[in-house]
Design an enzyme around this catalytic site. Sequence first.
Site, PDB file in Angstrom:
ATOM      1  N   ASN A  43       6.155  -1.095   3.476  1.00 20.05           N
ATOM      2  CA  ASN A  43       7.148  -1.660   2.547  1.00 20.05           C
ATOM      3  C   ASN A  43       7.158  -0.871   1.230  1.00 20.05           C
ATOM      4  O   ASN A  43       8.213  -0.588   0.663  1.00 20.05           O
ATOM      5  CB  ASN A  43       6.821  -3.125   2.238  1.00 20.05           C
ATOM      6  CG  ASN A  43       6.969  -4.038   3.447  1.00 20.05           C
ATOM      7  OD1 ASN A  43       7.602  -3.675   4.424  1.00 20.05           O
ATOM      8  ND2 ASN A  43       6.377  -5.213   3.373  1.00 20.05           N
ATOM      9  N   GLU A 138      -4.744  -3.626   3.512  1.00 22.77           N
ATOM     10  CA  GLU A 138      -4.539  -3.988   4.919  1.00 22.77           C
ATOM     11  C   GLU A 138      -5.105  -2.925   5.865  1.00 22.77           C
ATOM     12  O   GLU A 138      -4.828  -2.944   7.057  1.00 22.77           O
ATOM     13  CB  GLU A 138      -3.054  -4.218   5.213  1.00 22.77           C
ATOM     14  CG  GLU A 138      -2.552  -5.553   4.683  1.00 22.77           C
ATOM     15  CD  GLU A 138      -1.107  -5.859   5.063  1.00 22.77           C
ATOM     16  OE1 GLU A 138      -0.761  -7.045   5.098  1.00 22.77           O
ATOM     17  OE2 GLU A 138      -0.323  -4.921   5.320  1.00 22.77           O
ATOM     18  N   ASP A 244       5.545  -5.727  -2.929  1.00 18.27           N
ATOM     19  CA  ASP A 244       5.635  -4.367  -2.364  1.00 18.27           C
ATOM     20  C   ASP A 244       6.758  -3.574  -3.031  1.00 18.27           C
ATOM     21  O   ASP A 244       6.590  -2.396  -3.357  1.00 18.27           O
ATOM     22  CB  ASP A 244       5.857  -4.432  -0.850  1.00 18.27           C
ATOM     23  CG  ASP A 244       4.704  -5.099  -0.140  1.00 18.27           C
ATOM     24  OD1 ASP A 244       3.573  -5.023  -0.659  1.00 18.27           O
ATOM     25  OD2 ASP A 244       4.923  -5.708   0.923  1.00 18.27           O
TER      26      ASP A 244
END
Length: 291
Positions: A43, A138, A244
């Site tokens: 993103n 992540e 994001d």
Amino acid sequence: MNKIVVVGSINTDLVFTSNKRPNSGETIFGNDFKTIPGGKGANQAVAASKLNAQVIMIGCVGNDLNGDFSIENFKKVNVNTSCIKRVDSHTGVANIVVAENDNSIIVVPGANYKITKSMIDEYKAVILSADIVLLQLEIPLEVVEYTLNLCDENNIKTVLNPAPAIKLSNETIAKSTFLTPNEHECKTILGLDKDVDIVEIIKQFPNKLLITLGEKGVMYFDGENVVTIPAYKVKAIDTTGAGDTFNGAFARAIVNNFSIKDAINFANKASSISVTKFGAQGGMPILDQID
Ligand code: ATP
Ligand code: RIB
């Protein structure tokens, strides 16, 4: 054109829209379902690229249809995919429930956890050619820390968006040029109690800690004053990925030599536009929309 490298996650978002969230043990009907590109790293890469930055994505997807879907999506928005590896795992997926004016997300990282320090070594020249490197949490923390270290040693600016949040070491915080948590993430990364006054904390990190406050904007300490740069008033449809868009746009503004204050304002504009449409990437603006 200035170069942004993103080292991070690539997901496929499975988005369920419903009027309410199911309770434990309950089954309910939803109103809509969509499969769309997502992942915090992806993103942020797309947000910066749509704003005319030159963006290279470093990450992993699986040898599956979702991996093809993610790579095709990057190509459509001119994100360079030459440093994305296909690995033996499923592409990362996020189960997102949009209900009651908010979202809740379960992420299964899959291929995102196959990124290794040796992959960073392999793409060292790409990273060292960047004007700024964007990272999130992540992918494995050791890879994030290794990349931050490499950038720090070579005077390359970094933005660490510490989400999903975990407690970070002092070294990781020191080596990041900018940290962009929301208020809740800020307390987690610093290991603070929920009731601590964030205004006092922020003064310890001048021009580094930028705390996003949703519709209230962004707070940071400019070395003299704690400043809040307000968000733009919009009718929010879906705030998934607002952070994001903020990070991608902020990085794009910093590599274009904006001051921190002006970069935050630019990123606030971009992210407030993004929340007016559905999906993490669905509302991300192009440069003309910001002007
Ligand atoms: P997410 O995890 O949903 O991506 P986040 O918690 O990381 O978001 P937020 O602080 O919610 O990040 O939002 C980031 C930025 O997006 C804000 O600083 C603001 O500029 C913009 N933004 C978010 N929500 C709104 C809103 N309702 N109206 C206008 N701007 C918003
Ligand atoms: O920040 C939003 C993103 O978080 C979603 O696209 C989802 O993939 C999760 O990683």
